[in-house]
Design a protein around this motif. Structure first.
Motif, short mmCIF file in Angstrom:
data_model
loop_
_atom_site.label_atom_id
_atom_site.label_comp_id
_atom_site.label_asym_id
_atom_site.label_seq_id
_atom_site.Cartn_x
_atom_site.Cartn_y
_atom_site.Cartn_z
N SER A 103 0.84 -1.20 0.00
CA SER A 103 0.00 0.00 0.00
C SER A 103 0.88 1.25 0.00
O SER A 103 2.01 1.24 0.47
CB SER A 103 -0.91 0.01 1.23
N HIS A 104 0.31 2.33 -0.52
CA HIS A 104 1.05 3.61 -0.55
C HIS A 104 1.37 4.07 0.87
O HIS A 104 2.47 4.58 1.14
CB HIS A 104 0.20 4.66 -1.27
N LYS A 105 0.42 3.83 1.78
CA LYS A 105 0.61 4.26 3.18
C LYS A 105 1.78 3.53 3.82
O LYS A 105 2.60 4.13 4.52
CB LYS A 105 -0.67 3.97 3.97
N PHE A 106 1.90 2.21 3.55
CA PHE A 106 3.03 1.45 4.10
C PHE A 106 4.33 1.89 3.45
O PHE A 106 5.37 1.99 4.12
CB PHE A 106 2.81 -0.05 3.89
N GLY A 107 4.29 2.16 2.15
CA GLY A 107 5.50 2.56 1.44
C GLY A 107 6.11 3.82 1.99
O GLY A 107 7.34 3.99 1.99
N LYS A 108 5.27 4.72 2.54
CA LYS A 108 5.77 5.98 3.10
C LYS A 108 6.53 5.77 4.40
O LYS A 108 7.25 6.66 4.87
CB LYS A 108 4.60 6.94 3.33
N LYS A 109 6.40 4.58 5.00
CA LYS A 109 7.09 4.31 6.26
C LYS A 109 8.53 3.84 6.04
O LYS A 109 9.31 3.77 6.99
CB LYS A 109 6.34 3.23 7.05
N VAL A 110 8.86 3.51 4.80
CA VAL A 110 10.19 2.96 4.49
C VAL A 110 11.18 4.08 4.20
O VAL A 110 10.92 4.97 3.40
CB VAL A 110 10.11 2.00 3.28
N THR A 111 12.33 4.03 4.87
CA THR A 111 13.39 5.01 4.66
C THR A 111 14.70 4.28 4.38
O THR A 111 15.07 3.37 5.13
CB THR A 111 13.58 5.91 5.91
N TYR A 112 15.40 4.66 3.30
CA TYR A 112 16.67 4.04 2.94
C TYR A 112 17.82 4.88 3.53
O TYR A 112 17.85 6.10 3.36
CB TYR A 112 16.82 3.95 1.43
N LEU A 113 18.74 4.20 4.20
CA LEU A 113 19.88 4.88 4.80
C LEU A 113 21.16 4.24 4.28
O LEU A 113 21.38 3.03 4.40
CB LEU A 113 19.81 4.75 6.34
N ASN A 114 22.03 5.06 3.71
CA ASN A 114 23.26 4.53 3.10
C ASN A 114 24.35 4.23 4.12
O ASN A 114 25.22 3.40 3.87
CB ASN A 114 23.79 5.51 2.06
N ASP A 138 30.30 -0.76 6.68
CA ASP A 138 30.02 0.68 6.67
C ASP A 138 31.31 1.49 6.57
O ASP A 138 31.39 2.47 5.83
CB ASP A 138 29.26 1.05 7.96
N GLU A 139 32.34 1.06 7.31
CA GLU A 139 33.63 1.74 7.26
C GLU A 139 34.24 1.65 5.86
O GLU A 139 34.83 2.61 5.35
CB GLU A 139 34.58 1.14 8.29
N GLN A 145 34.13 6.04 -0.48
CA GLN A 145 33.49 7.30 -0.85
C GLN A 145 34.50 8.45 -0.89
O GLN A 145 34.46 9.29 -1.78
CB GLN A 145 32.38 7.63 0.16
N LYS A 146 35.43 8.43 0.06
CA LYS A 146 36.37 9.54 0.15
C LYS A 146 37.80 9.14 -0.22
O LYS A 146 38.71 9.95 -0.16
CB LYS A 146 36.35 10.11 1.56
N GLY A 147 37.96 7.85 -0.56
CA GLY A 147 39.28 7.39 -0.91
C GLY A 147 40.15 7.14 0.30
O GLY A 147 41.31 6.76 0.18
N LYS A 148 39.60 7.36 1.46
CA LYS A 148 40.33 7.13 2.70
C LYS A 148 39.32 7.02 3.83
O LYS A 148 38.14 7.32 3.66
CB LYS A 148 41.30 8.27 2.97
#
Length: 340
Positions: A103-114, A138-139, A145-148
Motif C-alpha cells: 500500500s502507498h501508506k506502508f510505502g511511506k514508512k520505508v526510509t533508505y539509509l546509506n 560501513d567503514e 566514498q572519500k578514498g580514505k
C-alpha cells in the motif's frame, strides 16, 4: 532500544542468516511473528541491516511474498518506521516486484539509509546491537566514498539549555525557571487539555504522532504524544535509577503484598519526583476509569508508560524486564488511592 519518539526498535541482520538449505523458513516466519507479537499492540520501529544477504542465504521470492501476506494489518498498522540500512540494487528490484502488493501508506514508512551514522537522526544509536560485519562494511563504504577512512569529526560543545526549555533538562531546572512550581508546565497543560478533551478518545496514548509533528510540538510545546516524550527525555527517569532493581523484584513478591511494596518503593523517591509521579498517576488512573470509551485500561496504560517512567542506568530494558516494569506501573495506576 528506542527511537527518538520512545518507540521500541527491533533489528534484523541479514549477515546472521544461515545458508538457505540449513534454514527452516517456516520456523523463521513463526519466530519473526513471535518477536513482533510482543510489541505490535503499541507503535514500534524496525531497522533492517541488508548487508550480508547473498545468493547462499537469500530466501525465495515466493517465501517473501508469503511472509508479507502473513504480517496482517495489526503488524503493519503499528509499524511507524522501517529503516533499510545499506540498500543495494536487489532491494530496488524487490521493491518494484512487490509494489503492486504494498500500500502507498506502508510505502511511506520505508526510509533508505546509506550509512550507519544516518540512523542517529532517528533513534538512540548507542542502544543498537550492530554486528561487527555490518560496522566493517560501513567503514569500507565510507573509505571508498572519500578514498580514505573518514576523519574524526569534532563535536561542538553542547549549548546551555534555554530558560524556557522543558525537554531534556532535569525537574529541578524546570522548577527553578518556573518560580518554584513542582509540576512541569508541559505536563500540567497537557494533562489539563486531555482531561477536557481526551478522556473518551479511543487508544489515547497508544498512537504516536509523526516524528516531525513531535519535533514541531516540542518547539512550540503543546499537547499530543508529548507527555511520553517529556518523560523519556528526562536526564534521569521519574522513578530514578535507584528504584530500578527494586521494581524488577515486584514479580517475586506475593500478590497480596505487591501494592504495599509499590508504596514502599515510591516513598523512597526524592520529594519532587514523588509529587510529579503522583500528579501523573492520578491522571492515568482517571484515564483508566474511562476505559469503556478510550479502551485504555490500567494494563494498556502501563504498557505505554512503564518504559517511560523507569529504565536502567546503562543500555535499555531487556524484554524480560518489561513484565515487572509494566506490572509495577499497572499497580500504581490501578491502586492509586492506596499507593499514594
Amino acid at each position: 532500544g528506542d527511537d527518538n519518539s520512545g518507540r521500541k526498535v527491533i533489528t534484523f541482520s541479514c549477515c546472521r542468516m544461515p545458508p538457505s538449505h540449513q534454514l527452516n523458513h517456516t520456523r523463521l516466519l513463526e519466530y519473526l511473528k513471535y518477536t513482533l507479537d510482543q510489541y505490535v499492540e503499541n507503535d514500534y520501529t524496525v531497522v533492517y541491516f541488508h548487508y550480508g544477504l547473498k545468493s547462499l542465504n537469500k530466501p525465495s521470492l515466493k517465501w517473501l511474498q508469503t511472509a508479507y501476506k502473513e504480517f496482517d494489518r495489526k503488524y503493519k498498522k503499528n509499524l511507524k518506521a522501517l529503516y533499510v540500512v545499506h540498500p543495494t540494487n536487489f532491494i530496488k528490484i524487490l521493491w518494484n516486484i512487490f509494489k503492486p502488493l504494498i500500500s502507498h501508506k506502508f510505502g511511506k514508512k520505508v526510509t533508505y539509509l546509506n550509512y550507519l551514522s544516518d540512523l542517529k537522526e532517528h533513534l538512540k544509536y548507542d542502544q543498537l546491537n550492530i554486528p561487527q560485519e555490518v560496522i566493517r562494511h560501513d567503514e569500507n563504504l565510507r573509505g571508498k566514498q572519500k578514498g580514505k577512512l573518514p576523519p574524526v569529526v569534532k563535536v561542538p560543545p553542547p549549548r546551555p539549555p534555554l530558560p524556557t526549555q522543558q525537554f531534556g533538562v532535569s525537574l529541578q531546572y524546570i522548577k527553578d525557571k518556573n518560580r518554584g512550581e513542582l509540576i512541569p508546565p508541559v505536563m500540567m497543560e497537557t494533562v489539563s487539555y486531555l482531561k477536557r478533551k481526551g478522556l473518551h478518545v479511543e487508544g489515547l496514548f497508544r498512537r504516536s504522532a509523526s516524528i516531525q509533528t513531535i519535533k514541531d510540538v516540542q518547539k512550540l510545546y503543546n499537547q499530543a504524544v508529548i507527555l511520553k516524550t517529556f518523560l523519556r527525555e528526562l536526564p534521569q527517569p521519574l522513578l530514578t535509577f535507584e528504584c530500578y532493581d527494586h521494581i524488577l523484584g515486584i514479580t517475586s513478591v506475593e500478590s497480596s503484598l505487591r501494592v504495599t511494596r509499590c508504596k514502599q518503593i515510591i516513598q523512597g523517591l526524592p520529594e519532587h519526583n514523588y509529587v510529579v509521579l503522583k500528579y501523573l498517576i492520578c491522571f492515568l488512573h482517571m484515564v483508566s476509569q474511562e476505559s469503556i470509551y478510550n479502551r485504555m485500561t490500567a494494563s494498556s496504560l502501563a504498557c505505554v508508560f512503564g518504559v517511560n517512567l523507569i529504565w536502567p542506568s546503562k543500555g535499555t530494558a531487556s524484554l524480560s524486564a518489561l513484565v515487572p516494569l509494566n506490572l509495577f506501573t499497572e499497580l500504581l495506576i490501578d491502586f492509586y488511592t492506596n499507593v499514594f
